[in-house]
Design a protein around this motif. Structure first.
Motif, PDB file in Angstrom:
ATOM      1  N   GLU A  97       0.828  -1.207   0.000  1.00 28.75           N
ATOM      2  CA  GLU A  97       0.000   0.000   0.000  1.00 28.75           C
ATOM      3  C   GLU A  97       0.865   1.261   0.000  1.00 28.75           C
ATOM      4  OE1 GLU A  97      -3.916  -1.710   2.421  1.00 28.75           O
ATOM      5  OE2 GLU A  97      -2.207  -0.861   3.513  1.00 28.75           O
ATOM      6  N   GLY A  98       1.976   1.219   0.728  1.00 33.05           N
ATOM      7  CA  GLY A  98       2.864   2.372   0.755  1.00 33.05           C
ATOM      8  C   GLY A  98       3.479   2.648  -0.607  1.00 33.05           C
ATOM      9  N   VAL A  99       3.865   1.588  -1.314  1.00 28.84           N
ATOM     10  CA  VAL A  99       4.472   1.754  -2.639  1.00 28.84           C
ATOM     11  C   VAL A  99       3.419   2.225  -3.644  1.00 28.84           C
ATOM     12  CG1 VAL A  99       5.630   0.556  -4.537  1.00 28.84           C
ATOM     13  CG2 VAL A  99       6.298   0.105  -2.170  1.00 28.84           C
ATOM     14  N   ILE A 100       2.220   1.669  -3.579  1.00 34.54           N
ATOM     15  CA  ILE A 100       1.143   2.119  -4.475  1.00 34.54           C
ATOM     16  C   ILE A 100       0.824   3.587  -4.210  1.00 34.54           C
ATOM     17  CG2 ILE A 100      -1.333   1.912  -4.922  1.00 34.54           C
ATOM     18  CD1 ILE A 100      -1.019  -1.121  -4.624  1.00 34.54           C
ATOM     19  N   GLY A 101       0.777   3.987  -2.938  1.00 36.47           N
ATOM     20  CA  GLY A 101       0.511   5.385  -2.616  1.00 36.47           C
ATOM     21  C   GLY A 101       1.578   6.311  -3.171  1.00 36.47           C
ATOM     22  N   ALA A 102       2.842   5.890  -3.093  1.00 37.99           N
ATOM     23  CA  ALA A 102       3.934   6.698  -3.634  1.00 37.99           C
ATOM     24  C   ALA A 102       3.819   6.828  -5.146  1.00 37.99           C
ATOM     25  CB  ALA A 102       5.273   6.076  -3.249  1.00 37.99           C
ATOM     26  N   MET A 103       3.432   5.742  -5.808  1.00 44.18           N
ATOM     27  CA  MET A 103       3.294   5.787  -7.258  1.00 44.18           C
ATOM     28  C   MET A 103       2.160   6.705  -7.667  1.00 44.18           C
ATOM     29  SD  MET A 103       3.027   2.635  -9.960  1.00 44.18           S
ATOM     30  CE  MET A 103       1.751   1.831  -9.025  1.00 44.18           C
ATOM     31  N   ARG A 104       1.034   6.621  -6.992  1.00 39.88           N
ATOM     32  CA  ARG A 104      -0.103   7.489  -7.329  1.00 39.88           C
ATOM     33  C   ARG A 104       0.228   8.955  -7.051  1.00 39.88           C
ATOM     34  NH1 ARG A 104      -4.286   4.838  -9.005  1.00 39.88           N
ATOM     35  NH2 ARG A 104      -4.892   2.776  -8.256  1.00 39.88           N
ATOM     36  N   ALA A 105       0.965   9.218  -6.000  1.00 42.36           N
ATOM     37  CA  ALA A 105       1.302  10.602  -5.660  1.00 42.36           C
ATOM     38  C   ALA A 105       2.174  11.256  -6.715  1.00 42.36           C
ATOM     39  CB  ALA A 105       2.002  10.651  -4.308  1.00 42.36           C
ATOM     40  N   SER A 106       2.941  10.447  -7.448  1.00 45.18           N
ATOM     41  CA  SER A 106       3.862  11.004  -8.438  1.00 45.18           C
ATOM     42  C   SER A 106       3.268  11.054  -9.842  1.00 45.18           C
ATOM     43  CB  SER A 106       5.154  10.175  -8.480  1.00 45.18           C
ATOM     44  OG  SER A 106       4.880   8.847  -8.904  1.00 45.18           O
ATOM     45  N   ALA A 107       2.070  10.509 -10.023  1.00 40.71           N
ATOM     46  CA  ALA A 107       1.445  10.504 -11.344  1.00 40.71           C
ATOM     47  C   ALA A 107       0.966  11.909 -11.695  1.00 40.71           C
ATOM     48  CB  ALA A 107       0.276   9.523 -11.375  1.00 40.71           C
TER      49      ALA A 107
END
Length: 260
Positions: A97-107
């Motif tokens: 979840e932390g990695v997915i959140g980081a990816m979405r934040a950078s999109a």
């Protein structure tokens, strides 16, 4: 040098205390792994945070034609990612979840990515870092070293042009130290990403860096390849130690004899 990182006259500090003082660095070309070396309070972390847009600074920081210091934090973060020494202690998220959140934040704003693609990409990065078995473990349940690896996965999934790592191997055992350093080198070469990291281990910096910068009291002491920058005179100036530095076919060998 398209998308080279150029730093000129960079100054940062805390109140009236100047920590990094009018720092100039030759452009850092894409694909370069650069290590920042120096004693505690040399200005290494302050420099990283200034480059990340997380600490006020004056001067010029450019990535190609873009002036980074004038960008909004969101636009800055899409180009430059900063990995701190540790994640916050109490985070009620799993590693995945932390990695997915980081990816979405950078999109880019409004960009929609299919859920399956998001999860697949996040898991791929987690596996490459070497913590696939921890994907469903809560961050708050990880050891210090595991949290460091989870933080690295969050940084890498953003696919930045510049990756800033603050002591990325300080809590890791020898296996994961080697794994992380190999991964950083591979990704820099594959994606032409610029990596700037703070290290304390001279031997690791020598082996894995294309370029090293030695700092002391916020000033530049040496900048160049490990063979050119790490000299007995530089180590005496920066660390106050008497050392023997030998250039060999395998690299640089350093022997510390005494304190000065």
């Amino acid at each position: 040098m398209t998308d080279a990182l150029a730093i000129s006259g960079l100054t940062a500090g805390y109140g009236r205390r100047v920590v990094v003082n009018r720092l100039d660095l030759a452009p850092v070309s894409p694909g370069t792994v650069l290590s920042l070396l120096g004693p505690n309070a040399a200005g290494k972390t302050t420099l990283l945070r200034a480059l990340a847009g997380l600490h006020p600074a004056t001067g010029s920081v450019r990535l190609g034609e873009r002036g980074l210091l004038s960008l909004s934090l969101a636009d800055h973060a899409r180009l430059v990612t900063y990995m701190p020494q540790s994640l916050p202690q109490r985070v009620a998220l799993t590693v995945l979840e932390g990695v997915i959140g980081a990816m979405r934040a950078s999109a880019p704003g409004g960009q929609l990515v299919p859920e399956r693609d998001v999860a697949d990409r996040a898991l791929s990065v987690i596996e490459r870092v070497g913590i696939g078995h921890l994907a469903m473990t809560e961050l708050s349940h990880l050891s210090g070293g595991q949290r460091q690896l989870a933080s690295l996965a969050q940084a890498l999934v953003r696919q930045p042009r510049v990756l800033l790592l603050d002591e990325p191997i300080s809590a890791l055992d020898l296996y994961y130290q080697l794994r992380v350093m190999k991964l950083v080198r591979e990704l820099a070469a594959e994606s032409r990403m610029i990596v700037v990291m703070v290290l304390h281990d001279l031997a690791i910096a020598v082996r894995w860096s294309d370029r090293v910068v030695l700092l002391a009291d916020g000033r530049l002491i040496a900048d160049g390849t490990p063979q050119d920058a790490i000299t007995a005179a530089a180590l005496a100036d920066v660390y106050k130690v008497a050392a023997r530095v030998d250039i060999t076919p395998d690299g640089v060998r350093i022997a510390i004899d005494d304190i000065l």
